[in-house]
Scaffold this motif. Structure first.
Motif, PDB file in Angstrom:
ATOM      1  N   TRP A  51     -43.549  40.291 -25.508  1.00  0.00           N
ATOM      2  CA  TRP A  51     -45.008  40.256 -25.412  1.00  0.00           C
ATOM      3  C   TRP A  51     -45.579  41.587 -24.930  1.00  0.00           C
ATOM      4  CZ3 TRP A  51     -47.442  37.019 -28.175  1.00  0.00           C
ATOM      5  CH2 TRP A  51     -46.892  35.760 -28.443  1.00  0.00           C
ATOM      6  N   GLU A  52     -44.832  42.300 -24.125  1.00  0.00           N
ATOM      7  CA  GLU A  52     -45.274  43.640 -23.703  1.00  0.00           C
ATOM      8  C   GLU A  52     -45.387  44.571 -24.901  1.00  0.00           C
ATOM      9  OE1 GLU A  52     -43.374  43.747 -19.163  1.00  0.00           O
ATOM     10  OE2 GLU A  52     -42.383  44.779 -20.825  1.00  0.00           O
ATOM     11  N   LEU A  53     -44.398  44.525 -25.782  1.00  0.00           N
ATOM     12  CA  LEU A  53     -44.412  45.403 -26.963  1.00  0.00           C
ATOM     13  C   LEU A  53     -45.455  44.951 -27.982  1.00  0.00           C
ATOM     14  CD1 LEU A  53     -40.567  45.998 -27.373  1.00  0.00           C
ATOM     15  CD2 LEU A  53     -42.297  47.677 -26.681  1.00  0.00           C
ATOM     16  N   ILE A  54     -45.649  43.646 -28.108  1.00  0.00           N
ATOM     17  CA  ILE A  54     -46.705  43.131 -28.988  1.00  0.00           C
ATOM     18  C   ILE A  54     -48.060  43.675 -28.543  1.00  0.00           C
ATOM     19  CG2 ILE A  54     -47.977  41.051 -29.681  1.00  0.00           C
ATOM     20  CD1 ILE A  54     -45.258  41.293 -31.052  1.00  0.00           C
ATOM     21  N   GLU A  55     -48.299  43.616 -27.230  1.00  0.00           N
ATOM     22  CA  GLU A  55     -49.577  44.100 -26.698  1.00  0.00           C
ATOM     23  C   GLU A  55     -49.692  45.617 -26.830  1.00  0.00           C
ATOM     24  OE1 GLU A  55     -52.150  44.004 -22.516  1.00  0.00           O
ATOM     25  OE2 GLU A  55     -50.319  42.821 -22.704  1.00  0.00           O
ATOM     26  N   LYS A  56     -48.602  46.320 -26.537  1.00  0.00           N
ATOM     27  CA  LYS A  56     -48.628  47.782 -26.612  1.00  0.00           C
ATOM     28  C   LYS A  56     -48.978  48.258 -28.013  1.00  0.00           C
ATOM     29  CE  LYS A  56     -45.676  51.877 -26.089  1.00  0.00           C
ATOM     30  NZ  LYS A  56     -44.337  52.376 -25.687  1.00  0.00           N
ATOM     31  N   HIS A  57     -48.425  47.599 -29.030  1.00  0.00           N
ATOM     32  CA  HIS A  57     -48.640  48.025 -30.417  1.00  0.00           C
ATOM     33  C   HIS A  57     -49.774  47.255 -31.102  1.00  0.00           C
ATOM     34  CE1 HIS A  57     -45.195  50.742 -30.486  1.00  0.00           C
ATOM     35  NE2 HIS A  57     -44.533  49.818 -29.808  1.00  0.00           N
ATOM     36  N   GLN A  58     -50.467  46.424 -30.318  1.00  0.00           N
ATOM     37  CA  GLN A  58     -51.687  45.743 -30.769  1.00  0.00           C
ATOM     38  C   GLN A  58     -51.471  44.971 -32.082  1.00  0.00           C
ATOM     39  OE1 GLN A  58     -54.461  49.094 -30.824  1.00  0.00           O
ATOM     40  NE2 GLN A  58     -55.082  48.638 -28.729  1.00  0.00           N
ATOM     41  N   LEU A  59     -50.391  44.196 -32.108  1.00  0.00           N
ATOM     42  CA  LEU A  59     -50.121  43.375 -33.287  1.00  0.00           C
ATOM     43  C   LEU A  59     -50.957  42.094 -33.213  1.00  0.00           C
ATOM     44  CD1 LEU A  59     -46.250  43.777 -33.607  1.00  0.00           C
ATOM     45  CD2 LEU A  59     -48.026  44.898 -34.947  1.00  0.00           C
ATOM     46  N   PRO A  60     -51.685  41.758 -34.262  1.00  0.00           N
ATOM     47  CA  PRO A  60     -52.563  40.578 -34.241  1.00  0.00           C
ATOM     48  C   PRO A  60     -51.776  39.275 -34.338  1.00  0.00           C
ATOM     49  CG  PRO A  60     -52.594  41.576 -36.419  1.00  0.00           C
ATOM     50  CD  PRO A  60     -51.765  42.486 -35.549  1.00  0.00           C
ATOM     51  N   ASP A  61     -52.335  38.200 -33.796  1.00  0.00           N
ATOM     52  CA  ASP A  61     -51.696  36.889 -33.871  1.00  0.00           C
ATOM     53  C   ASP A  61     -52.054  36.245 -35.199  1.00  0.00           C
ATOM     54  OD1 ASP A  61     -50.284  34.647 -33.308  1.00  0.00           O
ATOM     55  OD2 ASP A  61     -51.777  33.773 -31.969  1.00  0.00           O
ATOM     56  N   ASP A  62     -51.327  36.658 -36.223  1.00  0.00           N
ATOM     57  CA  ASP A  62     -51.562  36.159 -37.576  1.00  0.00           C
ATOM     58  C   ASP A  62     -50.225  35.784 -38.192  1.00  0.00           C
ATOM     59  OD1 ASP A  62     -52.909  35.480 -39.874  1.00  0.00           O
ATOM     60  OD2 ASP A  62     -54.001  37.378 -40.024  1.00  0.00           O
ATOM     61  N   GLN A  63     -50.248  35.116 -39.340  1.00  0.00           N
ATOM     62  CA  GLN A  63     -48.993  34.818 -40.026  1.00  0.00           C
ATOM     63  C   GLN A  63     -48.298  36.119 -40.421  1.00  0.00           C
ATOM     64  OE1 GLN A  63     -49.839  32.268 -43.365  1.00  0.00           O
ATOM     65  NE2 GLN A  63     -49.751  30.410 -42.129  1.00  0.00           N
ATOM     66  N   PHE A  64     -46.979  36.118 -40.310  1.00  0.00           N
ATOM     67  CA  PHE A  64     -46.189  37.312 -40.607  1.00  0.00           C
ATOM     68  C   PHE A  64     -46.470  37.833 -42.015  1.00  0.00           C
ATOM     69  CE2 PHE A  64     -42.335  39.412 -42.156  1.00  0.00           C
ATOM     70  CZ  PHE A  64     -42.076  40.308 -41.134  1.00  0.00           C
ATOM     71  N   GLN A  65     -46.615  36.926 -42.978  1.00  0.00           N
ATOM     72  CA  GLN A  65     -46.812  37.338 -44.370  1.00  0.00           C
ATOM     73  C   GLN A  65     -48.146  38.047 -44.589  1.00  0.00           C
ATOM     74  OE1 GLN A  65     -46.529  33.761 -46.681  1.00  0.00           O
ATOM     75  NE2 GLN A  65     -48.350  32.813 -45.789  1.00  0.00           N
ATOM     76  N   LYS A  66     -49.079  37.920 -43.648  1.00  0.00           N
ATOM     77  CA  LYS A  66     -50.375  38.579 -43.772  1.00  0.00           C
ATOM     78  C   LYS A  66     -50.396  39.964 -43.134  1.00  0.00           C
ATOM     79  CE  LYS A  66     -52.972  34.264 -44.160  1.00  0.00           C
ATOM     80  NZ  LYS A  66     -54.052  33.402 -43.599  1.00  0.00           N
ATOM     81  N   TYR A  67     -49.307  40.318 -42.463  1.00  0.00           N
ATOM     82  CA  TYR A  67     -49.198  41.661 -41.896  1.00  0.00           C
ATOM     83  C   TYR A  67     -49.019  42.687 -43.016  1.00  0.00           C
ATOM     84  CZ  TYR A  67     -48.474  40.304 -36.965  1.00  0.00           C
ATOM     85  OH  TYR A  67     -48.621  39.853 -35.683  1.00  0.00           O
ATOM     86  N   SER A  68     -49.443  43.909 -42.753  1.00  0.00           N
ATOM     87  CA  SER A  68     -49.107  45.022 -43.640  1.00  0.00           C
ATOM     88  C   SER A  68     -47.604  45.287 -43.546  1.00  0.00           C
ATOM     89  CB  SER A  68     -49.863  46.282 -43.224  1.00  0.00           C
ATOM     90  OG  SER A  68     -49.400  46.740 -41.958  1.00  0.00           O
ATOM     91  N   LYS A  69     -47.077  46.044 -44.497  1.00  0.00           N
ATOM     92  CA  LYS A  69     -45.648  46.361 -44.467  1.00  0.00           C
ATOM     93  C   LYS A  69     -45.278  47.077 -43.181  1.00  0.00           C
ATOM     94  CE  LYS A  69     -41.910  48.444 -47.122  1.00  0.00           C
ATOM     95  NZ  LYS A  69     -41.489  49.095 -48.373  1.00  0.00           N
TER      96      LYS A  69
END
Length: 303
Positions: free
Chosen positions: A118-136
Motif C-alpha cells: 500500500w505504501e508503493l501504491i500510494e507513492k506511485h498514485q495508482l488508482p483503485d480501478d480494475q487491472f484491465q483498465k490500467y494503461s500498459k
C-alpha cells in the motif's frame, strides 16, 4: 528460509523441456547468486518464457533440476514460494481491484508485505480501478510492486520494460534496483531493451536454438570483444578481417567490425595493412547480441 547468506544461489542444472514433442529447452545450466540482476537475452521463440515457466514450476521439466542453496525445489515444495513469476499469458488479475489483488497474493505468498504494497501504491498514485483498465505502464508498475512485495528471494520478470514511456520505465528500474539493494533477493530479467538491460544486469545469458550459448559478465567481457571502425585505401577489407570478424557493416569506405576474439596479434596484422582509419568504438550489449546471434552466418554486406 534464511536470506542472509550471500552464498545462496538459484541453480538450474541440465534442464530440458519438450512441448508437443518439440525441444524447447536443451540442457540449460545457470547459477544465479543472491543480490544480482541476471539478464536473459534471445530472439523470439528461443525459449526464454518457457525457461521462466519451468523455473517457476508452471511447467514440469523433462530432465534436470532447479535448486535453491542446493535443495531441490521439487522435493521441498515450500521452496517454490521463494520464486515469483506471474505469467503474462495467463493473467488472473484483469477484473481485480487493488484490495482483491492484495488478498490474492497474500494467499499465494506467505511473506507478502501488505504494508509495503500500500505504501508503493500510494507513492506511485495508482488508482483503485480494475487491472484491465490500467494503461500498459501502470499494469507493469503494479506487477513489479507485487513481485517485490511477495518477498520472494528470486523474482522473474518477462519483458517488464517493453513499451513503457520514459517516466514509467525509470520508476520500474528504480524499483528493481531498490529490490536488490539489501542483497537478499535477485531478479531474473528478460528484455528486448538491450540498452536498459546493459545498465541493470550484472550478468547476461544468451539463449540460441533452445540452449545457453554464452554467459557474460558485463564488467569483464570487453577484455576479449572489440568494436572497431576501419578504413583502407582499397575499399575491399583484407580477407583475414572478414574471416575473424563476427559482424561487419559499411558506410562508404568506413567499415564497423566486431571481433569476438580480439588480440594484440590481430591488431598488429590490421596495422600492417596500413589502414587510413582505425578507431575503437564503445561496445554495447546490442553489439554483444549481434556478435552472439549473427556470427559467420551473416555475410559481409558488400558481398
Amino acid at each position: 528460509m534464511d536470506k542472509g547468506g550471500g552464498g545462496v544461489k538459484l541453480e538450474i542444472q541440465n534442464l530440458s523441456k519438450r512441448i508437443d514433442g518439440n525441444v524447447v529447452l536443451k540442457h540449460i545450466n545457470l547459477s544465479i547468486p543472491m543480490g544480482s540482476i541476471f539478464g536473459i537475452v534471445g530472439r523470439n521463440g528461443s525459449g526464454k518464457t518457457t525457461l521462466f515457466r519451468t523455473i517457476a514450476s508452471h511447467y514440469l521439466m523433462d530432465e534436470g533440476m532447479v535448486s535453491i542453496d542446493g535443495r531441490d525445489i521439487n522435493k521441498e515444495v515450500c521452496l517454490k514460494n521463494d520464486i515469483f513469476f506471474l505469467d503474462p499469458q495467463y493473467q488472473p488479475l484483469n477484473k481485480m481491484r487493488l484490495r482483491t489483488i492484495e488478498s490474492y497474493f497474500y494467499l499465494l505468498y506467505p511473506l507478502f508485505d501488505s504494508k509495503r504494497y500500500w505504501e508503493l501504491i500510494e507513492k506511485h498514485q495508482l488508482p483503485d480501478d480494475q487491472f484491465q483498465k490500467y494503461s500498459k505502464g501502470m499494469q507493469c508498475l503494479l506487477l513489479v510492486i507485487i513481485a517485490l512485495c511477495s518477498n520472494c528471494s528470486y523474482i522473474i520478470l518477462d519483458e517488464p520494460l517493453d513499451g513503457l514511456d520514459v517516466i514509467v520505465r525509470k520508476q520500474v528500474v528504480d524499483l528493481m534496483i531498490d529490490a536488490i539493494s539489501d542483497q537478499d533477493r535477485s531478479i531474473i530479467l528478460a528484455s528486448h531493451n538491450l540498452n536498459e538491460l546493459e545498465k541493470l544486469a550484472d550478468q547476461v545469458a544468451f539463449i540460441k536454438e533452445h540452449s545457453i550459448v554464452s554467459i557474460l559478465n558485463l564488467s569483464t567481457v570487453k577484455m576479449s570483444i572489440r568494436k572497431l571502425q576501419i578504413a583502407f585505401k582499397d575499399y575491399e577489407l583484407p580477407q583475414f578481417i572478414k574471416q575473424e570478424a563476427k559482424h561487419i557493416t559499411h558506410e562508404g569506405r568506413v567499415s564497423t567490425v566486431i571481433f569476438e576474439n580480439y588480440s594484440d596479434e590481430l591488431m598488429e596484422r590490421i596495422n600492417n595493412c596500413e589502414p587510413l582509419l582505425i578507431e575503437e568504438l564503445p561496445l554495447t550489449l546490442e553489439d554483444l547480441f549481434i556478435s552472439k546471434f549473427s556470427g559467420h552466418d551473416m555475410p559481409d554486406e558488400r558481398e
